[in-house]
Design an enzyme around this catalytic site. Sequence first.
Site, PDB file in Angstrom:
ATOM      1  N   HIS A 169       0.801  -1.232   0.000  1.00  0.00           N
ATOM      2  CA  HIS A 169       0.000   0.000   0.000  1.00  0.00           C
ATOM      3  C   HIS A 169       0.823   1.267   0.000  1.00  0.00           C
ATOM      4  CE1 HIS A 169      -3.975  -1.872   0.840  1.00  0.00           C
ATOM      5  NE2 HIS A 169      -3.228  -2.796   1.422  1.00  0.00           N
TER       6      HIS A 169
ATOM      7  N   LYS B 170      -8.671  13.469   4.444  1.00  0.00           N
ATOM      8  CA  LYS B 170      -7.726  12.335   4.429  1.00  0.00           C
ATOM      9  C   LYS B 170      -6.775  12.545   5.597  1.00  0.00           C
ATOM     10  CE  LYS B 170      -6.853  13.741   0.188  1.00  0.00           C
ATOM     11  NZ  LYS B 170      -7.099  12.483  -0.504  1.00  0.00           N
ATOM     12  N   ARG B 171      -5.957  11.535   5.917  1.00  0.00           N
ATOM     13  CA  ARG B 171      -4.984  11.724   6.986  1.00  0.00           C
ATOM     14  C   ARG B 171      -4.075  12.907   6.671  1.00  0.00           C
ATOM     15  NH1 ARG B 171      -4.517   7.836  11.083  1.00  0.00           N
ATOM     16  NH2 ARG B 171      -2.770   9.140  11.793  1.00  0.00           N
TER      17      ARG B 171
ATOM     18  N   LYS C 249       0.548  14.476   1.119  1.00  0.00           N
ATOM     19  CA  LYS C 249      -0.816  14.717   0.632  1.00  0.00           C
ATOM     20  C   LYS C 249      -1.060  16.204   0.371  1.00  0.00           C
ATOM     21  CE  LYS C 249      -2.681  10.665   3.091  1.00  0.00           C
ATOM     22  NZ  LYS C 249      -3.315   9.783   2.092  1.00  0.00           N
TER      23      LYS C 249
ATOM     24  N   THR D 295      -8.693   6.557  -1.911  1.00  0.00           N
ATOM     25  CA  THR D 295     -10.034   6.001  -2.062  1.00  0.00           C
ATOM     26  C   THR D 295     -11.098   7.073  -1.816  1.00  0.00           C
ATOM     27  OG1 THR D 295      -9.691   5.107   0.162  1.00  0.00           O
ATOM     28  CG2 THR D 295      -9.614   3.546  -1.663  1.00  0.00           C
TER      29      THR D 295
ATOM     30  N   LYS E 168     -14.870   7.946  -3.695  1.00  0.00           N
ATOM     31  CA  LYS E 168     -16.137   8.214  -2.997  1.00  0.00           C
ATOM     32  C   LYS E 168     -16.701   9.565  -3.415  1.00  0.00           C
ATOM     33  CE  LYS E 168     -14.185   5.493   0.689  1.00  0.00           C
ATOM     34  NZ  LYS E 168     -13.217   5.561   1.807  1.00  0.00           N
TER      35      LYS E 168
HETATM   36  C1  26Q Z   1       3.378   1.237  10.620  1.00  0.00           C
HETATM   37  C2  26Q Z   1       4.256   0.960  11.662  1.00  0.00           C
HETATM   38  C3  26Q Z   1       3.861   1.079  12.972  1.00  0.00           C
HETATM   39  C4  26Q Z   1       2.562   1.463  13.243  1.00  0.00           C
HETATM   40  C5  26Q Z   1       1.689   1.727  12.209  1.00  0.00           C
HETATM   41  C6  26Q Z   1       2.084   1.616  10.892  1.00  0.00           C
HETATM   42  C7  26Q Z   1       1.133   1.919   9.783  1.00  0.00           C
HETATM   43  C8  26Q Z   1      -0.230   1.940   9.999  1.00  0.00           C
HETATM   44  C9  26Q Z   1      -1.110   2.219   8.962  1.00  0.00           C
HETATM   45  C10 26Q Z   1       1.583   2.173   8.505  1.00  0.00           C
HETATM   46  C11 26Q Z   1       0.698   2.463   7.484  1.00  0.00           C
HETATM   47  C12 26Q Z   1      -0.665   2.483   7.691  1.00  0.00           C
HETATM   48  C13 26Q Z   1      -1.647   2.802   6.668  1.00  0.00           C
HETATM   49  C14 26Q Z   1      -1.390   2.998   5.401  1.00  0.00           C
HETATM   50  C15 26Q Z   1      -2.448   3.381   4.438  1.00  0.00           C
HETATM   51  O1  26Q Z   1      -3.575   3.623   4.828  1.00  0.00           O
HETATM   52  N1  26Q Z   1      -2.118   3.449   3.146  1.00  0.00           N
HETATM   53  C16 26Q Z   1      -3.110   3.854   2.154  1.00  0.00           C
HETATM   54  O2  26Q Z   1      -3.734   2.670   1.672  1.00  0.00           O
HETATM   55  C17 26Q Z   1      -4.848   3.012   0.840  1.00  0.00           C
HETATM   56  C18 26Q Z   1      -5.555   1.733   0.477  1.00  0.00           C
HETATM   57  O3  26Q Z   1      -4.795   1.004  -0.434  1.00  0.00           O
HETATM   58  C19 26Q Z   1      -4.395   3.792  -0.371  1.00  0.00           C
HETATM   59  O4  26Q Z   1      -5.529   4.195  -1.099  1.00  0.00           O
HETATM   60  C20 26Q Z   1      -3.593   5.017   0.046  1.00  0.00           C
HETATM   61  O5  26Q Z   1      -3.064   5.661  -1.098  1.00  0.00           O
HETATM   62  C21 26Q Z   1      -2.484   4.617   0.993  1.00  0.00           C
HETATM   63  O6  26Q Z   1      -1.818   5.767   1.475  1.00  0.00           O
END
Ligand code: 26Q
Length: 804
Positions: free
Chosen positions: A349, A535-536, A541, A643, A647
């Site tokens: 991702h 978004k986050r 971004k 995503t 939407k």
């Molecule tokens: C990593 C290490 C320690 C703690 C947490 C994490 C962590 C947690 C969540 C690392 C990444 C995430 C989330 C990533 C994420 O949401 N990526 C997004 O995924 C979407 C679905 O595929 C994409 O549409 C987005 O582009 C992408 O940023």
Amino acid sequence: MFMLTKKELIAELRKNLQEDYAIELEDATSEEIFFSLGSAIKGISNQKWQKTWKNYLKEQQKQVYYFSIEFLPGKLLKSNLLNLGLYELVKETLADLTIDLEEIVEQEKDMALGNGGLGRLASCFMDAIASKGLPGNGNGIRYNYGLFKQQFVDGYQVELPDDWLKKGNVWEIRRDSKAVDVHYGGNVFFEKKEDGHLKVQYENQRILRAVPYDTGMIGYQNNIVNTMRLWGVEIPHSEEGKYRSIEERRVLEDITAVLYPDDSNEKGRCIRLIQEYFFVSAGIQSILRYYQRLGLSPSLLSEKIAIHINDTHPALCIPEFMRILLDEWELSWEQAWDITSKVMSYTNHTILAEALEKWPISLMKNVVPRMFQIIEEIDRRYVLSMSAIHSDELIQRTRIVQGSTIHMAHLAIIGSHSTNGVAKLHSDLLKSVVLHDFYVIFPDRFNNKTNGIAQRRWLQLANEPLSKVLDDTIGHTWRQDSSNLKLLMNYQKDTSVLAKLAAAKQTKKIELADFIEANTGIIVNPEAIFDVQIKRLHAYKRQLLNLLHILKQYFDLKDHPEKRIHPRVYIFGAKAAPSYHYAKSIIKVINEVASLINHDATIHDQIKIIFLPNYNVSLAEKIIPAADVSEQISLASKEASGTSNMKLMLNGAITLATLDGANIEIRDAVGDENIVIFGLSEAQVYAYYENKNYSSIEIYEKNPMIQRVLNAFINGEIPNIEQEGREIFDSLLTYNDEYFLLRDFDSYCAAQSRIEQEYQNSTDWQRRCLINIANAGVFSADETVQQYADDIWHIEPLFAHESK
Ligand code: 26Q
């Protein structure tokens, strides 16, 4: 279809209220009604759940297990009602009792066990898998606290715990009979058995109990109910005495306490690894237990089971599966490895290098020593098997264990048969840049699966006015088959349909305006353009680019008091990870610019900035239907897919975007005239990297407007941001603007002017909105999971073979 009469529903509701709260319906609070209604609905879905399960077992259907450390379902009441075909009945029954369903719905706490896109995708997939009638289950963690609740205090983000379970969770079933033990730490050694085989032995291990809580994932009006299994931790009674200190006990009890925000700092990392192994080991054990019930030979495993690894967080699935096949089932390494790689598949991702997951060897050895041994052996055999085929440099760059570090993406690719990206551009970049070395070695493993969304939640439920226009215009079939949204293309020139679409949008804008006033006290004009970035909060971004343009627009109005623009409401929703200092500074600065501009009477309310706190699934459902403009402005190549872009498109917003992630596919679907594109291409971004010739200072020095806007961050024009303003100013100039905001600034402003211009011609604008809605069907999660099912998991719906 399940038949339920109004009378039966009321009787059931009364019975539950009596039994659970000793109260009459007439005296019950909305919350009590919510819980009683919820358990009535659960009762109905449980019958279908049981049947589905029995059928899967009887048919020995191949099942997929979607392992994800995050799920983000939001609220379930409405979508459960819809999927059971009970929505209208329940709504009307409550209305007869003068109860507003919406008020009951509001009582449910959002299930916020995820950070953002990745977790929400997992939940959209759960909905789609069940709705397609596919045998698929979720496997994750039941966090006691979800993602923090966000408040603003003096413009700063403040985080509060999300105690979502306080009043109980109506949808889950705790299954003590399915609990398993998960082992940590200690020493591993081998003992020779009589037959000469080595048997693994452990000493001084810690044992934790993993207790599953199952939630039914209800398919759309098809009688299928799949399972999302979330694991909670407990300390087994037998272990009570073994803990040396309260501290040690606390650490273990806390394993499923909170969801980690997406950039956790060093300190928390040990628990994160314990978490990862916890839900992986519990999940794999329960899958293999189920398989043993089927009584089939191990060699058939990959014909009955597929395991999907959602990003690398569950990559320990690979060594854990190996462990059980080797240590407990006593298969040979070769056979175990062959099965494992056929069972596993992996989705990537992210392309941000800093986000690729790595663990120190020392930690892995301490926390899960047997996992480390198996990873080391996988690595050793990988190097050995490749040495005859590939160069040593290539092998060294791709091996799992490098120096003192374990590379989880390498483990996931080497130990699975499929690696996919989440949009075409992203999958191409994986092959050409980020994972190029692996693409050379395993070209056949790489594939693309563009993300999709649950269109029933994001259109039918979130936007009733638009759904009604669609039903009246093209019939109901789009609900089941989103490609039928295309039928709307026949009405491009039908001014009465365009007017109805505009009216539906206006209804949702007025609703959102009311919500904004009730929650922030700020009055916004529903005739304004609603310009949305949700978004986050992350530097890549580029929420800051949005803000730079707002400041430019504001200064234009200040410099030309006679100037009139179409009024604009800029709406933001974003949480920053608690330890992400820079992202928090951007939040503070947006809030301060908001209070400056919102209170400046000299610009006649032509610009408003609304930063809604605590962005989550439920808030998204309120904002998205009301959006006119969808801001998708990440630096090209950085956003894997996105995503919210899908939407917003589905709800008839015009996308203002860089050519990044799925934005490219949105452009391909609607055509250049129906989207507003700006900024560097991915190739241009990479050319800057190659030539190392990006200079933000140069741009600043040549561009008076950029100077004007950036100087405002440090010259006191924006109040209360002395520190944050300086930090942002420095990030853009002293540290050379990592995400090329200044390079894209002019192009972004020009794109914004196009939006302003095009909005003036409302018929034309409405036609563009129509084209966006009509072509959003390709981004349905139903479609996406079907591709996963066909190309990666090789699963079929129940009874598919009978109808062939
Ligand atoms: C990593 C290490 C320690 C703690 C947490 C994490 C962590 C947690 C969540 C690392 C990444 C995430 C989330 C990533 C994420 O949401 N990526 C997004 O995924 C979407 C679905 O595929 C994409 O549409 C987005 O582009 C992408 O940023």
